[in-house]
Design a protein around this motif. Sequence first.
Motif, PDB file in Angstrom:
ATOM      1  N   VAL A  88      23.294  47.832  42.650  1.00 15.05           N
ATOM      2  CA  VAL A  88      23.512  46.435  41.715  1.00 15.05           C
ATOM      3  C   VAL A  88      24.831  46.892  41.259  1.00 15.05           C
ATOM      4  CG1 VAL A  88      22.679  45.378  39.926  1.00 15.05           C
ATOM      5  CG2 VAL A  88      20.393  45.855  41.504  1.00 15.05           C
ATOM      6  N   ILE A  89      25.115  47.925  40.784  1.00 14.87           N
ATOM      7  CA  ILE A  89      26.568  48.040  40.364  1.00 14.87           C
ATOM      8  C   ILE A  89      27.177  48.288  40.876  1.00 14.87           C
ATOM      9  CG2 ILE A  89      27.840  49.481  38.950  1.00 14.87           C
ATOM     10  CD1 ILE A  89      25.273  50.986  37.031  1.00 14.87           C
ATOM     11  N   LYS A  90      27.527  48.946  42.200  1.00 17.09           N
ATOM     12  CA  LYS A  90      27.971  48.906  43.213  1.00 17.09           C
ATOM     13  C   LYS A  90      28.579  47.125  44.261  1.00 17.09           C
ATOM     14  CE  LYS A  90      27.627  50.727  48.045  1.00 17.09           C
ATOM     15  NZ  LYS A  90      28.027  52.006  48.758  1.00 17.09           N
ATOM     16  N   THR A  91      27.610  46.166  43.951  1.00 19.61           N
ATOM     17  CA  THR A  91      27.565  45.026  44.394  1.00 19.61           C
ATOM     18  C   THR A  91      28.393  44.167  43.447  1.00 19.61           C
ATOM     19  OG1 THR A  91      25.485  45.817  45.766  1.00 19.61           O
ATOM     20  CG2 THR A  91      25.996  43.556  45.402  1.00 19.61           C
ATOM     21  N   GLN A  92      28.037  44.797  42.009  1.00 20.88           N
ATOM     22  CA  GLN A  92      28.700  43.768  41.424  1.00 20.88           C
ATOM     23  C   GLN A  92      30.210  43.523  41.329  1.00 20.88           C
ATOM     24  OE1 GLN A  92      26.611  43.129  37.311  1.00 20.88           O
ATOM     25  NE2 GLN A  92      25.029  42.497  38.538  1.00 20.88           N
ATOM     26  N   VAL A  93      30.254  45.540  41.429  1.00 20.68           N
ATOM     27  CA  VAL A  93      32.016  45.650  41.471  1.00 20.68           C
ATOM     28  C   VAL A  93      32.620  44.948  42.856  1.00 20.68           C
ATOM     29  CG1 VAL A  93      33.258  47.518  41.169  1.00 20.68           C
ATOM     30  CG2 VAL A  93      31.872  47.220  39.737  1.00 20.68           C
ATOM     31  N   LYS A  94      31.832  45.627  43.499  1.00 18.42           N
ATOM     32  CA  LYS A  94      32.304  44.147  45.081  1.00 18.42           C
ATOM     33  C   LYS A  94      32.848  43.125  45.149  1.00 18.42           C
ATOM     34  CE  LYS A  94      31.461  47.646  48.853  1.00 18.42           C
ATOM     35  NZ  LYS A  94      31.057  48.106  49.842  1.00 18.42           N
ATOM     36  N   ASP A  95      32.378  42.971  44.006  1.00 22.44           N
ATOM     37  CA  ASP A  95      32.073  41.126  43.979  1.00 22.44           C
ATOM     38  C   ASP A  95      33.258  40.957  43.905  1.00 22.44           C
ATOM     39  OD1 ASP A  95      29.491  40.624  45.482  1.00 22.44           O
ATOM     40  OD2 ASP A  95      28.606  40.097  44.061  1.00 22.44           O
TER      41      ASP A  95
END
Length: 177
Positions: free
Chosen positions: A111-118
């Motif tokens: 979840v963190i990786k997805t939000q930072v990539k966004d």
Amino acid sequence: MMMSEIAKDRMARSVRKRGSVSSLNGREFWQKELHGNTKKNTVSFTDEPSQRDNASRLTVQMENTYQLGPTKHFPAVIVNHILKDVLTNYLQEEQYEPELCRQMTKTISEVIKTQVKDLMIPRYKLIVIVHIGQLKSQSILIGSRCLWDPKSDTFSSYVFRNSSLFALASVYAVYFE
């Protein structure tokens, strides 16, 4: 051997029509043209440049696109807020259970990786690590090492605690040249 004037005119017209001259010498060229057996090696020529040639010869300014560092730096403060929100939302009411926490570390890190990539930060490689442990009057020391450039590479981390567990989430951002 002399060629007739008609054959010379015909050859001259075909050469002007194609706009090219063979790489053969004069005599070989005329002999090959007469027999229809010419080589494909031709050199283009023009007597006067046309308007089309002027348009194709426009100068193009080249720009140096090599970058020595990131144009947009990694927003560590924004990532800290993301870490705080995700850890709080997922772990606020949870009690420490080893198997559940093992699965939660995987879920939370994705979840963190997805939000930072966004955030769409170009040319940064991201590493997300989440640790979850039980709070029972013990201590733990978590360390990490990495070889990087302090001018462009950075990290962000956040520690969360509730009554039965602690969680440490870290995001490492390494600039990719």
